[in-house]
Design a protein around this motif. Structure first.
Motif, PDB file in Angstrom:
ATOM      1  N   SER A   2       0.727  -1.051  -0.029  1.00 15.99           N
ATOM      2  CA  SER A   2       0.078  -0.014   0.002  1.00 15.99           C
ATOM      3  C   SER A   2       0.863   1.210  -0.092  1.00 15.99           C
ATOM      4  N   ILE A   3       0.323   2.476  -0.279  1.00 12.41           N
ATOM      5  CA  ILE A   3       1.149   3.885  -0.257  1.00 12.41           C
ATOM      6  C   ILE A   3       1.393   4.037   1.025  1.00 12.41           C
ATOM      7  N   TRP A   4       0.705   3.563   1.911  1.00 10.96           N
ATOM      8  CA  TRP A   4       1.310   3.745   3.476  1.00 10.96           C
ATOM      9  C   TRP A   4       2.373   2.993   3.879  1.00 10.96           C
ATOM     10  N   ASP A   5       2.511   1.729   3.248  1.00  6.95           N
ATOM     11  CA  ASP A   5       3.439   0.730   3.535  1.00  6.95           C
ATOM     12  C   ASP A   5       4.914   1.384   2.893  1.00  6.95           C
ATOM     13  N   ILE A   6       4.558   1.998   1.514  1.00  5.67           N
ATOM     14  CA  ILE A   6       5.724   2.611   0.937  1.00  5.67           C
ATOM     15  C   ILE A   6       6.211   3.476   1.686  1.00  5.67           C
ATOM     16  N   GLU A   8       5.986   4.209   4.964  1.00  4.54           N
ATOM     17  CA  GLU A   8       6.259   4.001   6.238  1.00  4.54           C
ATOM     18  C   GLU A   8       5.639   4.757   7.262  1.00  4.54           C
ATOM     19  N   ILE A   9       4.192   4.990   7.083  1.00  5.77           N
ATOM     20  CA  ILE A   9       3.416   5.561   8.019  1.00  5.77           C
ATOM     21  C   ILE A   9       1.960   5.040   8.015  1.00  5.77           C
ATOM     22  N   GLU A  10       1.095   5.522   9.122  1.00  2.00           N
ATOM     23  CA  GLU A  10       0.083   5.040   9.049  1.00  2.00           C
ATOM     24  C   GLU A  10      -0.891   5.900   8.036  1.00  2.00           C
ATOM     25  N   ALA A  11      -2.066   5.413   7.948  1.00  4.38           N
ATOM     26  CA  ALA A  11      -2.984   6.016   6.897  1.00  4.38           C
ATOM     27  C   ALA A  11      -3.282   7.486   7.562  1.00  4.38           C
ATOM     28  N   THR A  12      -3.253   8.583   6.778  1.00  6.07           N
ATOM     29  CA  THR A  12      -3.461   9.882   7.465  1.00  6.07           C
ATOM     30  C   THR A  12      -3.997  10.891   6.500  1.00  6.07           C
ATOM     31  N   SER A  13      -4.834  11.977   7.046  1.00  3.10           N
ATOM     32  CA  SER A  13      -5.200  13.037   6.115  1.00  3.10           C
ATOM     33  C   SER A  13      -4.090  14.318   6.400  1.00  3.10           C
ATOM     34  N   ASP A  14      -3.162  14.120   7.194  1.00  7.00           N
ATOM     35  CA  ASP A  14      -2.314  15.080   7.435  1.00  7.00           C
ATOM     36  C   ASP A  14      -1.195  15.524   6.630  1.00  7.00           C
ATOM     37  N   THR A  15      -1.455  16.418   5.749  1.00 10.76           N
ATOM     38  CA  THR A  15      -0.283  16.421   4.491  1.00 10.76           C
ATOM     39  C   THR A  15       1.179  16.600   5.127  1.00 10.76           C
ATOM     40  N   GLN A  39      10.042   5.818  -8.735  1.00 12.38           N
ATOM     41  CA  GLN A  39       8.797   6.020  -9.277  1.00 12.38           C
ATOM     42  C   GLN A  39       7.701   5.525  -8.316  1.00 12.38           C
ATOM     43  N   GLU A  40       7.939   4.309  -7.543  1.00 12.35           N
ATOM     44  CA  GLU A  40       6.869   3.976  -6.725  1.00 12.35           C
ATOM     45  C   GLU A  40       6.599   4.712  -5.592  1.00 12.35           C
ATOM     46  N   LEU A  41       7.829   5.382  -4.957  1.00  5.90           N
ATOM     47  CA  LEU A  41       7.758   6.555  -3.836  1.00  5.90           C
ATOM     48  C   LEU A  41       7.067   7.533  -4.375  1.00  5.90           C
ATOM     49  N   HIS A  42       7.301   8.207  -5.519  1.00  2.00           N
ATOM     50  CA  HIS A  42       6.590   9.234  -5.861  1.00  2.00           C
ATOM     51  C   HIS A  42       5.043   8.841  -6.112  1.00  2.00           C
ATOM     52  N   TRP A  43       4.841   7.864  -6.744  1.00  2.00           N
ATOM     53  CA  TRP A  43       3.483   7.417  -6.856  1.00  2.00           C
ATOM     54  C   TRP A  43       2.420   7.410  -5.627  1.00  2.00           C
ATOM     55  N   ALA A  44       3.260   6.768  -4.433  1.00  2.00           N
ATOM     56  CA  ALA A  44       2.608   6.556  -3.146  1.00  2.00           C
ATOM     57  C   ALA A  44       2.452   8.012  -2.559  1.00  2.00           C
ATOM     58  N   LYS A  46       2.186  11.022  -4.269  1.00  2.00           N
ATOM     59  CA  LYS A  46       0.767  11.770  -5.124  1.00  2.00           C
ATOM     60  C   LYS A  46      -0.451  10.948  -4.531  1.00  2.00           C
ATOM     61  N   ALA A  47      -0.411   9.738  -4.314  1.00  2.00           N
ATOM     62  CA  ALA A  47      -1.644   9.093  -4.120  1.00  2.00           C
ATOM     63  C   ALA A  47      -1.951   9.592  -2.542  1.00  2.00           C
ATOM     64  N   ALA A  48      -0.958   9.411  -1.669  1.00  2.00           N
ATOM     65  CA  ALA A  48      -1.335   9.815  -0.466  1.00  2.00           C
ATOM     66  C   ALA A  48      -1.879  11.151  -0.225  1.00  2.00           C
ATOM     67  N   LEU A  49      -1.388  12.216  -0.839  1.00  2.00           N
ATOM     68  CA  LEU A  49      -1.750  13.549  -0.699  1.00  2.00           C
ATOM     69  C   LEU A  49      -3.321  13.793  -1.535  1.00  2.00           C
ATOM     70  N   GLN A  50      -3.571  12.923  -2.421  1.00  2.00           N
ATOM     71  CA  GLN A  50      -5.019  12.695  -3.194  1.00  2.00           C
ATOM     72  C   GLN A  50      -6.114  12.246  -2.111  1.00  2.00           C
ATOM     73  N   HIS A  51      -5.500  11.203  -1.185  1.00  2.00           N
ATOM     74  CA  HIS A  51      -6.160  10.521  -0.183  1.00  2.00           C
ATOM     75  C   HIS A  51      -6.287  11.787   0.839  1.00  2.00           C
ATOM     76  N   ALA A  52      -5.342  12.441   1.360  1.00  2.00           N
ATOM     77  CA  ALA A  52      -5.450  13.525   2.294  1.00  2.00           C
ATOM     78  C   ALA A  52      -6.760  14.454   1.884  1.00  2.00           C
TER      79      ALA A  52
END
Length: 66
Positions: A2-6, A8-15, A39-44, A46-52
């Motif tokens: 998951s993006i959070w595994d990549i 290495e944080i818990e799912a969050t909405s804190d940018t 590329q994988e890190l950058h994707w994670a 961007k996806a995490a920011l969209q989730h937030a």
């Protein structure tokens, strides 16, 4: 993974937490040394920011229902 595994944080909405995790991982994942990992890190990131952003909108909409 998951993006959070990549990141290495818990799912969050804190940018700030997301950006801090990305910066930390970026120090050890160099694009010139590991292009696929970067590329994988950058994707994670961007996806995490969209989730937030999505979570922030959802929380704001929830406040309107009161």
């Amino acid at each position: 993974m998951s993006i959070w595994d990549i990141l290495e944080i818990e799912a969050t909405s804190d940018t700030k937490v997301i950006k801090r995790a990305y910066a930390k991982k970026l120090k050890v994942t160099r694009p010139d040394e590991d292009p696929k990992g970067f590329q994988e890190l950058h994707w994670a990131y961007k996806a995490a920011l969209q989730h937030a952003e999505w979570m922030a909108r959802r929380e704001a909409e929830g406040d309107d229902e009161d």
